[in-house]
Scaffold this motif. Sequence first.
Motif, PDB file in Angstrom:
ATOM      1  N   ALA A  77     -47.392 -33.613  71.393  1.00 51.84           N
ATOM      2  CA  ALA A  77     -47.141 -34.497  72.530  1.00 51.84           C
ATOM      3  C   ALA A  77     -48.056 -35.702  72.351  1.00 51.84           C
ATOM      4  O   ALA A  77     -49.278 -35.567  72.323  1.00 51.84           O
ATOM      5  N   VAL A  78     -47.463 -36.876  72.206  1.00 51.87           N
ATOM      6  CA  VAL A  78     -48.213 -38.082  71.865  1.00 51.87           C
ATOM      7  C   VAL A  78     -48.246 -39.021  73.058  1.00 51.87           C
ATOM      8  O   VAL A  78     -47.226 -39.245  73.731  1.00 51.87           O
ATOM      9  N   THR A  79     -49.432 -39.571  73.330  1.00 54.82           N
ATOM     10  CA  THR A  79     -49.606 -40.532  74.419  1.00 54.82           C
ATOM     11  C   THR A  79     -50.383 -41.743  73.896  1.00 54.82           C
ATOM     12  O   THR A  79     -51.083 -41.655  72.887  1.00 54.82           O
ATOM     13  N   LEU A  81     -38.387 -43.478  66.780  1.00 56.94           N
ATOM     14  CA  LEU A  81     -39.705 -43.292  67.392  1.00 56.94           C
ATOM     15  C   LEU A  81     -39.822 -44.171  68.630  1.00 56.94           C
ATOM     16  O   LEU A  81     -39.635 -45.386  68.558  1.00 56.94           O
ATOM     17  N   ALA A  82     -40.128 -43.553  69.757  1.00 54.10           N
ATOM     18  CA  ALA A  82     -40.291 -44.320  70.991  1.00 54.10           C
ATOM     19  C   ALA A  82     -41.535 -45.198  70.892  1.00 54.10           C
ATOM     20  O   ALA A  82     -42.561 -44.793  70.339  1.00 54.10           O
ATOM     21  N   ARG A 102     -43.116 -35.400  69.167  1.00 59.47           N
ATOM     22  CA  ARG A 102     -42.876 -35.777  67.773  1.00 59.47           C
ATOM     23  C   ARG A 102     -43.286 -34.642  66.850  1.00 59.47           C
ATOM     24  O   ARG A 102     -44.086 -33.790  67.218  1.00 59.47           O
ATOM     25  N   GLY A 103     -42.757 -34.699  65.631  1.00 56.00           N
ATOM     26  CA  GLY A 103     -43.063 -33.654  64.668  1.00 56.00           C
ATOM     27  C   GLY A 103     -43.638 -34.194  63.384  1.00 56.00           C
ATOM     28  O   GLY A 103     -43.261 -35.278  62.923  1.00 56.00           O
ATOM     29  N   GLY A 104     -44.571 -33.450  62.789  1.00 59.95           N
ATOM     30  CA  GLY A 104     -45.094 -33.741  61.464  1.00 59.95           C
ATOM     31  C   GLY A 104     -45.734 -35.107  61.332  1.00 59.95           C
ATOM     32  O   GLY A 104     -46.469 -35.553  62.214  1.00 59.95           O
ATOM     33  N   ASP A 105     -45.442 -35.782  60.200  1.00 59.62           N
ATOM     34  CA  ASP A 105     -46.084 -37.059  59.926  1.00 59.62           C
ATOM     35  C   ASP A 105     -45.525 -38.190  60.777  1.00 59.62           C
ATOM     36  O   ASP A 105     -45.967 -39.322  60.671  1.00 59.62           O
ATOM     37  N   ARG A 106     -44.540 -37.892  61.641  1.00 62.94           N
ATOM     38  CA  ARG A 106     -44.027 -38.895  62.560  1.00 62.94           C
ATOM     39  C   ARG A 106     -44.825 -38.923  63.865  1.00 62.94           C
ATOM     40  O   ARG A 106     -44.519 -39.707  64.754  1.00 62.94           O
ATOM     41  N   LEU A 129     -40.448 -39.356  79.456  1.00 63.93           N
ATOM     42  CA  LEU A 129     -40.688 -38.440  78.337  1.00 63.93           C
ATOM     43  C   LEU A 129     -39.633 -38.659  77.259  1.00 63.93           C
ATOM     44  O   LEU A 129     -38.433 -38.566  77.515  1.00 63.93           O
ATOM     45  N   ALA A 130     -40.078 -38.965  76.033  1.00 65.20           N
ATOM     46  CA  ALA A 130     -39.165 -39.181  74.901  1.00 65.20           C
ATOM     47  C   ALA A 130     -39.224 -37.982  73.967  1.00 65.20           C
ATOM     48  O   ALA A 130     -40.287 -37.371  73.777  1.00 65.20           O
ATOM     49  N   ALA A 131     -38.075 -37.649  73.354  1.00 68.07           N
ATOM     50  CA  ALA A 131     -38.005 -36.515  72.430  1.00 68.07           C
ATOM     51  C   ALA A 131     -36.769 -36.665  71.553  1.00 68.07           C
ATOM     52  O   ALA A 131     -35.820 -37.370  71.918  1.00 68.07           O
ATOM     53  N   PRO A 132     -36.759 -35.994  70.376  1.00 66.01           N
ATOM     54  CA  PRO A 132     -35.539 -35.977  69.558  1.00 66.01           C
ATOM     55  C   PRO A 132     -34.403 -35.286  70.306  1.00 66.01           C
ATOM     56  O   PRO A 132     -34.638 -34.442  71.167  1.00 66.01           O
ATOM     57  N   THR A 133     -33.167 -35.624  69.968  1.00 65.05           N
ATOM     58  CA  THR A 133     -32.018 -35.042  70.665  1.00 65.05           C
ATOM     59  C   THR A 133     -31.993 -33.512  70.547  1.00 65.05           C
ATOM     60  O   THR A 133     -31.615 -32.820  71.491  1.00 65.05           O
ATOM     61  N   SER A 134     -32.415 -32.997  69.397  1.00 67.45           N
ATOM     62  CA  SER A 134     -32.365 -31.553  69.181  1.00 67.45           C
ATOM     63  C   SER A 134     -33.339 -30.796  70.067  1.00 67.45           C
ATOM     64  O   SER A 134     -33.178 -29.587  70.274  1.00 67.45           O
ATOM     65  N   MET A 135     -34.343 -31.471  70.620  1.00 65.45           N
ATOM     66  CA  MET A 135     -35.320 -30.791  71.466  1.00 65.45           C
ATOM     67  C   MET A 135     -34.682 -30.254  72.746  1.00 65.45           C
ATOM     68  O   MET A 135     -35.175 -29.294  73.348  1.00 65.45           O
ATOM     69  N   ALA A 136     -33.570 -30.842  73.156  1.00 62.52           N
ATOM     70  CA  ALA A 136     -32.906 -30.390  74.384  1.00 62.52           C
ATOM     71  C   ALA A 136     -32.445 -28.940  74.276  1.00 62.52           C
ATOM     72  O   ALA A 136     -32.291 -28.257  75.292  1.00 62.52           O
TER      73      ALA A 136
END
Length: 292
Positions: free
Chosen positions: A268-270, A132-133, A145-149, A96-103
């Motif tokens: 949540a992107v797959t 981006l992973a 991921r968030g928004g247009d990313r 599972l990948a996420a931005p650091t701030s998500m922690a």
Amino acid sequence: MDDLKPLLVFAAILEHGSMNAAAQALGMTPSAVSQHIARLENLHGVKLLHRSTRRVSPTDAGEALGQYCRRLNATLHDTRLALANLKTEIAGEVRLAAPTSMASAAAFQRALRHIGDEHPTLRLQLHLGEALADLRSGAIDIALRGGDRALDAPDLVARHLADWRWQICAAPAWLEHAPPIHTPADLTRQRWLHHLPLHLEMQRGEARYLLDIEDSLYCNQLAAVRVLCEAGLGLALMLEGEAADALDSGRLLRVLPEWTLPAVSIYAVTPHRVQAAKIAAVLAILRETFAG
């Protein structure tokens, strides 16, 4: 099935960019890959690829056929997963990948706890970072991921989790000594911390104000912005889902709370629509906890 093989080989060439790379991914020889494409071209009387010494690119006919071959490849992948799910228990590793701030987000923390409680045989592997992973390589199963990313390729699947608004935050220690903030125009006299550009519109009723801050301290990690903001080093923009705990505890305060800022959709992107049972279980918990 023999008629499908050349189409799947063609899809692999388009995905990997060369016959050698496609051969390696498919476990075939480059010669066999070339024969499949030659057979496909001869059978239908069209040229599908422009060939060079290093790479190949589709012709117009190849581009038109390619979209169907990609769908065929994705359908075959989904079919295999659906069959596997008939006999696969919810166990194994999920990356599972996420931005650091998500922690620091309460919803994310709740999801991790629920996954551990409900599926003790699942092993989560967290990949936290701002880049981006790469979901298409197979190294990551799910990316938050968030928004247009959210989508960096048309074949990815994004599942909506929540909408979080941006909020202007500061530590009480900063606000005690900083110039007073009564209107949005006062924000330009503050010290700012940022990871993303500080350029967005604020709204209060019919009133609008374009926040555009040029002079600020850049941090290459989102999590660092929050840490430094809590330490009283300046103002920062934070998503409400990530700052909620600090705001509730008083470590951070909202600045100009009567003004609203844009929201960011969290996904949540797959890489595929049909998922293995273990990945589907994690997705279900993410959707439940973020919705709550």
